[in-house]
Design a protein around this motif. Structure first.
Motif, PDB file in Angstrom:
ATOM      1  N   MET A   1      -6.321  26.452 -57.080  1.00 44.23           N
ATOM      2  CA  MET A   1      -6.775  26.488 -55.697  1.00 44.23           C
ATOM      3  C   MET A   1      -5.782  25.770 -54.771  1.00 44.23           C
ATOM      4  O   MET A   1      -5.533  26.236 -53.677  1.00 44.23           O
ATOM      5  N   ILE A   2      -5.253  24.648 -55.253  1.00 46.18           N
ATOM      6  CA  ILE A   2      -4.320  23.886 -54.422  1.00 46.18           C
ATOM      7  C   ILE A   2      -3.053  24.693 -54.169  1.00 46.18           C
ATOM      8  O   ILE A   2      -2.582  24.777 -53.030  1.00 46.18           O
ATOM      9  N   LYS A   3      -2.524  25.316 -55.210  1.00 42.68           N
ATOM     10  CA  LYS A   3      -1.287  26.090 -55.057  1.00 42.68           C
ATOM     11  C   LYS A   3      -1.494  27.265 -54.097  1.00 42.68           C
ATOM     12  O   LYS A   3      -0.658  27.529 -53.229  1.00 42.68           O
ATOM     13  N   LEU A   4      -2.617  27.951 -54.233  1.00 40.32           N
ATOM     14  CA  LEU A   4      -2.923  29.072 -53.345  1.00 40.32           C
ATOM     15  C   LEU A   4      -3.069  28.598 -51.895  1.00 40.32           C
ATOM     16  O   LEU A   4      -2.580  29.260 -50.969  1.00 40.32           O
ATOM     17  N   SER A   5      -3.693  27.453 -51.701  1.00 44.76           N
ATOM     18  CA  SER A   5      -3.857  26.903 -50.353  1.00 44.76           C
ATOM     19  C   SER A   5      -2.514  26.525 -49.740  1.00 44.76           C
ATOM     20  O   SER A   5      -2.295  26.716 -48.542  1.00 44.76           O
ATOM     21  N   ARG A   6      -1.609  26.009 -50.556  1.00 40.61           N
ATOM     22  CA  ARG A   6      -0.280  25.661 -50.048  1.00 40.61           C
ATOM     23  C   ARG A   6       0.500  26.909 -49.657  1.00 40.61           C
ATOM     24  O   ARG A   6       1.192  26.920 -48.628  1.00 40.61           O
ATOM     25  N   ILE A   7       0.377  27.960 -50.448  1.00 38.15           N
ATOM     26  CA  ILE A   7       1.043  29.226 -50.107  1.00 38.15           C
ATOM     27  C   ILE A   7       0.451  29.798 -48.819  1.00 38.15           C
ATOM     28  O   ILE A   7       1.178  30.269 -47.939  1.00 38.15           O
ATOM     29  N   ALA A   8      -0.873  29.730 -48.700  1.00 34.75           N
ATOM     30  CA  ALA A   8      -1.535  30.210 -47.471  1.00 34.75           C
ATOM     31  C   ALA A   8      -1.080  29.400 -46.262  1.00 34.75           C
ATOM     32  O   ALA A   8      -0.835  29.964 -45.192  1.00 34.75           O
ATOM     33  N   ALA A   9      -0.959  28.087 -46.424  1.00 38.96           N
ATOM     34  CA  ALA A   9      -0.508  27.233 -45.320  1.00 38.96           C
ATOM     35  C   ALA A   9       0.911  27.602 -44.898  1.00 38.96           C
ATOM     36  O   ALA A   9       1.208  27.685 -43.698  1.00 38.96           O
ATOM     37  N   LEU A  10       1.769  27.847 -45.856  1.00 37.89           N
ATOM     38  CA  LEU A  10       3.144  28.228 -45.544  1.00 37.89           C
ATOM     39  C   LEU A  10       3.190  29.579 -44.833  1.00 37.89           C
ATOM     40  O   LEU A  10       3.919  29.751 -43.846  1.00 37.89           O
ATOM     41  N   ALA A  11       2.402  30.526 -45.304  1.00 42.08           N
ATOM     42  CA  ALA A  11       2.350  31.845 -44.658  1.00 42.08           C
ATOM     43  C   ALA A  11       1.803  31.729 -43.236  1.00 42.08           C
ATOM     44  O   ALA A  11       2.342  32.341 -42.298  1.00 42.08           O
ATOM     45  N   LEU A  12       0.744  30.949 -43.069  1.00 41.46           N
ATOM     46  CA  LEU A  12       0.178  30.748 -41.733  1.00 41.46           C
ATOM     47  C   LEU A  12       1.183  30.077 -40.803  1.00 41.46           C
ATOM     48  O   LEU A  12       1.299  30.448 -39.630  1.00 41.46           O
ATOM     49  N   LEU A  13       1.898  29.096 -41.327  1.00 46.34           N
ATOM     50  CA  LEU A  13       2.909  28.426 -40.512  1.00 46.34           C
ATOM     51  C   LEU A  13       3.980  29.417 -40.065  1.00 46.34           C
ATOM     52  O   LEU A  13       4.396  29.418 -38.900  1.00 46.34           O
ATOM     53  N   ALA A  14       4.418  30.282 -40.961  1.00 52.84           N
ATOM     54  CA  ALA A  14       5.425  31.291 -40.602  1.00 52.84           C
ATOM     55  C   ALA A  14       4.892  32.231 -39.520  1.00 52.84           C
ATOM     56  O   ALA A  14       5.609  32.555 -38.559  1.00 52.84           O
ATOM     57  N   ILE A  15       3.652  32.652 -39.646  1.00 59.58           N
ATOM     58  CA  ILE A  15       3.038  33.534 -38.645  1.00 59.58           C
ATOM     59  C   ILE A  15       2.932  32.823 -37.303  1.00 59.58           C
ATOM     60  O   ILE A  15       3.228  33.398 -36.248  1.00 59.58           O
ATOM     61  N   ILE A  16       2.516  31.557 -37.333  1.00 55.66           N
ATOM     62  CA  ILE A  16       2.378  30.784 -36.095  1.00 55.66           C
ATOM     63  C   ILE A  16       3.732  30.599 -35.419  1.00 55.66           C
ATOM     64  O   ILE A  16       3.853  30.750 -34.202  1.00 55.66           O
ATOM     65  N   VAL A  17       4.762  30.283 -36.203  1.00 59.93           N
ATOM     66  CA  VAL A  17       6.107  30.118 -35.634  1.00 59.93           C
ATOM     67  C   VAL A  17       6.562  31.428 -34.992  1.00 59.93           C
ATOM     68  O   VAL A  17       7.053  31.435 -33.860  1.00 59.93           O
ATOM     69  N   PHE A  18       6.367  32.537 -35.691  1.00 61.95           N
ATOM     70  CA  PHE A  18       6.763  33.828 -35.135  1.00 61.95           C
ATOM     71  C   PHE A  18       6.004  34.123 -33.843  1.00 61.95           C
ATOM     72  O   PHE A  18       6.599  34.491 -32.830  1.00 61.95           O
ATOM     73  N   ALA A  19       4.684  33.962 -33.875  1.00 61.56           N
ATOM     74  CA  ALA A  19       3.875  34.287 -32.693  1.00 61.56           C
ATOM     75  C   ALA A  19       4.182  33.362 -31.523  1.00 61.56           C
ATOM     76  O   ALA A  19       4.121  33.778 -30.365  1.00 61.56           O
ATOM     77  N   THR A  20       4.552  32.131 -31.806  1.00 59.88           N
ATOM     78  CA  THR A  20       4.816  31.164 -30.743  1.00 59.88           C
ATOM     79  C   THR A  20       6.195  31.346 -30.123  1.00 59.88           C
ATOM     80  O   THR A  20       6.355  31.188 -28.918  1.00 59.88           O
ATOM     81  N   LEU A  21       7.171  31.687 -30.940  1.00 60.75           N
ATOM     82  CA  LEU A  21       8.549  31.708 -30.443  1.00 60.75           C
ATOM     83  C   LEU A  21       9.112  33.099 -30.189  1.00 60.75           C
ATOM     84  O   LEU A  21      10.190  33.221 -29.620  1.00 60.75           O
ATOM     85  N   SER A  22       8.415  34.133 -30.610  1.00 55.74           N
ATOM     86  CA  SER A  22       8.915  35.488 -30.373  1.00 55.74           C
ATOM     87  C   SER A  22       8.678  35.879 -28.912  1.00 55.74           C
ATOM     88  O   SER A  22       7.842  35.283 -28.228  1.00 55.74           O
ATOM     89  N   PRO A  23       9.405  36.888 -28.444  1.00 54.04           N
ATOM     90  CA  PRO A  23       9.131  37.379 -27.087  1.00 54.04           C
ATOM     91  C   PRO A  23       7.661  37.802 -26.968  1.00 54.04           C
ATOM     92  O   PRO A  23       7.062  38.274 -27.936  1.00 54.04           O
ATOM     93  N   ILE A  24       7.110  37.635 -25.805  1.00 53.47           N
ATOM     94  CA  ILE A  24       5.673  37.860 -25.587  1.00 53.47           C
ATOM     95  C   ILE A  24       5.249  39.274 -25.984  1.00 53.47           C
ATOM     96  O   ILE A  24       4.142  39.473 -26.485  1.00 53.47           O
ATOM     97  N   GLN A  25       6.136  40.270 -25.822  1.00 58.90           N
ATOM     98  CA  GLN A  25       5.783  41.641 -26.188  1.00 58.90           C
ATOM     99  C   GLN A  25       5.634  41.810 -27.696  1.00 58.90           C
ATOM    100  O   GLN A  25       4.949  42.716 -28.157  1.00 58.90           O
ATOM    101  N   MET A  26       6.299  40.976 -28.478  1.00 58.61           N
ATOM    102  CA  MET A  26       6.238  41.081 -29.943  1.00 58.61           C
ATOM    103  C   MET A  26       5.072  40.307 -30.536  1.00 58.61           C
ATOM    104  O   MET A  26       4.751  40.478 -31.701  1.00 58.61           O
ATOM    105  N   ARG A  27       4.447  39.461 -29.732  1.00 59.10           N
ATOM    106  CA  ARG A  27       3.354  38.643 -30.236  1.00 59.10           C
ATOM    107  C   ARG A  27       2.128  39.511 -30.455  1.00 59.10           C
ATOM    108  O   ARG A  27       1.763  40.312 -29.609  1.00 59.10           O
ATOM    109  N   PRO A  28       1.498  39.370 -31.642  1.00 60.95           N
ATOM    110  CA  PRO A  28       0.281  40.153 -31.870  1.00 60.95           C
ATOM    111  C   PRO A  28      -0.845  39.698 -30.940  1.00 60.95           C
ATOM    112  O   PRO A  28      -0.962  38.515 -30.634  1.00 60.95           O
ATOM    113  N   HIS A  29      -1.641  40.647 -30.476  1.00 63.89           N
ATOM    114  CA  HIS A  29      -2.774  40.340 -29.597  1.00 63.89           C
ATOM    115  C   HIS A  29      -4.037  40.865 -30.261  1.00 63.89           C
ATOM    116  O   HIS A  29      -4.216  42.074 -30.392  1.00 63.89           O
ATOM    117  N   ILE A  30      -4.924  39.953 -30.690  1.00 61.76           N
ATOM    118  CA  ILE A  30      -6.178  40.378 -31.305  1.00 61.76           C
ATOM    119  C   ILE A  30      -7.400  39.834 -30.576  1.00 61.76           C
ATOM    120  O   ILE A  30      -8.500  40.292 -30.794  1.00 61.76           O
TER     121      ILE A  30
END
Length: 114
Positions: A1-30
């Motif tokens: 469970m810990i390893k899976l949570s760490r992988i999820a945290a890393l994936a979420l961090l990558a998504i957050i970095v992309f959504a925060t720093l990418s041009p506004i048109q590339m940011r997903p809107h949900i």
């Protein structure tokens, strides 16, 4: 469970970095922007708390610093804006996710003791 949570945290961090720093048109809107921000950081905080259950203070510091630094980095992109309220929403939501994660960890430990 810990390893899976760490992988999820890393994936979420990558998504957050992309959504925060990418041009506004590339940011997903949900959803509305504040809902998206809050949800992303609640999930990050939850994954971090489950992935690093014995590192509460370091996890809180990490999530709050990431929220602030990523918000400040938006100054680089002329189409984006860095606002204190956005950083506060992100940091607060991340801390809420950490609290929920810590509650889950502690209750699972109690159940395991019985």
């Amino acid at each position: 469970m810990i390893k899976l949570s760490r992988i999820a945290a890393l994936a979420l961090l990558a998504i957050i970095v992309f959504a925060t720093l990418s041009p506004i048109q590339m940011r997903p809107h949900i959803a509305p922007a504040n809902v998206e921000r809050a949800l992303a950081y609640v999930l990050l905080g939850l994954a971090m708390a489950l992935g690093f259950p014995n590192r509460l203070y370091q996890t809180v510091i990490f999530v709050v610093v990431i929220a602030g630094v990523l918000e400040l980095l938006q100054i680089i992109d002329p189409g984006r804006h860095a606002r204190l309220i956005d950083a506060l929403v992100k940091a607060f939501a991340g801390v809420i996710g950490i609290v929920v994660g810590q509650l889950l960890v502690r209750s699972s430990r109690r159940i395991g003791e019985k």
